[in-house]
Motif scaffolding. Sequence first.
Motif, PDB file in Angstrom:
ATOM      1  N   GLN A  70      64.556  46.331  34.682  1.00  0.00           N
ATOM      2  CA  GLN A  70      63.568  45.282  35.073  1.00  0.00           C
ATOM      3  C   GLN A  70      62.615  44.703  34.324  1.00  0.00           C
ATOM      4  N   PRO A  71      61.974  45.500  33.557  1.00  0.00           N
ATOM      5  CA  PRO A  71      60.994  45.007  32.228  1.00  0.00           C
ATOM      6  C   PRO A  71      61.573  43.931  31.619  1.00  0.00           C
ATOM      7  N   ALA A  72      62.737  44.087  31.261  1.00  0.00           N
ATOM      8  CA  ALA A  72      63.432  42.824  30.236  1.00  0.00           C
ATOM      9  C   ALA A  72      63.798  41.699  31.127  1.00  0.00           C
ATOM     10  N   LEU A  73      64.204  41.941  32.507  1.00  0.00           N
ATOM     11  CA  LEU A  73      64.382  40.755  33.208  1.00  0.00           C
ATOM     12  C   LEU A  73      63.167  40.031  33.772  1.00  0.00           C
ATOM     13  N   VAL A  74      62.031  40.727  33.737  1.00  0.00           N
ATOM     14  CA  VAL A  74      60.735  39.972  34.052  1.00  0.00           C
ATOM     15  C   VAL A  74      60.510  39.071  32.955  1.00  0.00           C
ATOM     16  N   ALA A  75      60.748  39.669  31.901  1.00  0.00           N
ATOM     17  CA  ALA A  75      60.313  38.619  30.466  1.00  0.00           C
ATOM     18  C   ALA A  75      61.401  37.564  30.538  1.00  0.00           C
ATOM     19  N   VAL A  76      62.596  37.789  30.834  1.00  0.00           N
ATOM     20  CA  VAL A  76      63.533  36.877  30.772  1.00  0.00           C
ATOM     21  C   VAL A  76      63.212  35.642  31.828  1.00  0.00           C
ATOM     22  N   LEU A  77      62.810  36.073  33.106  1.00  0.00           N
ATOM     23  CA  LEU A  77      62.577  35.231  34.063  1.00  0.00           C
ATOM     24  C   LEU A  77      61.328  34.357  33.760  1.00  0.00           C
ATOM     25  N   GLY A  78      60.595  34.961  33.112  1.00  0.00           N
ATOM     26  CA  GLY A  78      59.203  34.291  32.775  1.00  0.00           C
ATOM     27  C   GLY A  78      59.415  33.368  31.649  1.00  0.00           C
ATOM     28  N   LYS A  79      60.428  33.505  30.821  1.00  0.00           N
ATOM     29  CA  LYS A  79      60.681  32.637  29.871  1.00  0.00           C
ATOM     30  C   LYS A  79      61.566  31.411  30.553  1.00  0.00           C
ATOM     31  N   LEU A  80      62.285  31.714  31.448  1.00  0.00           N
ATOM     32  CA  LEU A  80      63.359  30.706  32.177  1.00  0.00           C
ATOM     33  C   LEU A  80      62.339  29.784  33.103  1.00  0.00           C
ATOM     34  N   GLN A  84      61.269  25.823  32.502  1.00  0.00           N
ATOM     35  CA  GLN A  84      61.508  24.866  33.995  1.00  0.00           C
ATOM     36  C   GLN A  84      62.897  25.128  34.262  1.00  0.00           C
ATOM     37  N   MET A  85      63.516  26.091  33.985  1.00  0.00           N
ATOM     38  CA  MET A  85      64.855  26.313  34.527  1.00  0.00           C
ATOM     39  C   MET A  85      65.152  27.033  35.747  1.00  0.00           C
ATOM     40  N   ILE A  86      63.966  27.719  36.086  1.00  0.00           N
ATOM     41  CA  ILE A  86      63.879  28.354  37.521  1.00  0.00           C
ATOM     42  C   ILE A  86      62.451  28.085  38.008  1.00  0.00           C
ATOM     43  N   GLU A  87      62.523  28.357  39.214  1.00  0.00           N
ATOM     44  CA  GLU A  87      60.961  28.335  39.972  1.00  0.00           C
ATOM     45  C   GLU A  87      60.978  29.388  41.025  1.00  0.00           C
ATOM     46  N   ARG A  88      59.826  29.905  41.201  1.00  0.00           N
ATOM     47  CA  ARG A  88      59.638  30.995  42.235  1.00  0.00           C
ATOM     48  C   ARG A  88      59.140  30.309  43.333  1.00  0.00           C
TER      49      ARG A  88
END
Length: 157
Positions: A70-80, A84-88
């Motif tokens: 989870q913590p590492a994925l949060v960082a990866v999603l933040g970078k993505l 501008q490769m993902i949006e929430r």
Amino acid sequence: MGAHDSEVHPEAAVAPGFLTTHAAQTFNRLADEALRADGLSLALVAPLMLLHWKGPMLQRDIVLHSAVRQPALVAVLGKLEHLQMIERVAVAADRRAAMIELTAAGKQAALRGGDILRSLNKIGLAGFSTEEIAQLVALLQRFSDNLTKSSGTKYQK
């Protein structure tokens, strides 16, 4: 690395755990080198490919389908998101939850990453027959399943 490489301990040279780790590390290094040209890495491409395959997902579901904690994925999603490769997208029923969706750039990156990973697999399987490939896949799946089932097992000294 050959089976008789003097730099590798003789027991390691025939140990499936060592060999799979070595192969994975080599594969990952080559993937990161190839992806770097597009400003990507294996860590960034993995969730993009998952979202491209499964469609929009909640962050917690991405964690469940990922080898990343989870913590590492949060960082990866933040970078993505920064790239501008993902949006929430807010979930109306739960203000704390957000659906993660690919942008057009994210879809392109997922496709590019898939191409690179397929190409590396093809390189690694050069000279293998169709039957050998099927056997290798089956054996690796069984090896992985056996290790997964052994979780919590006490190991012999």
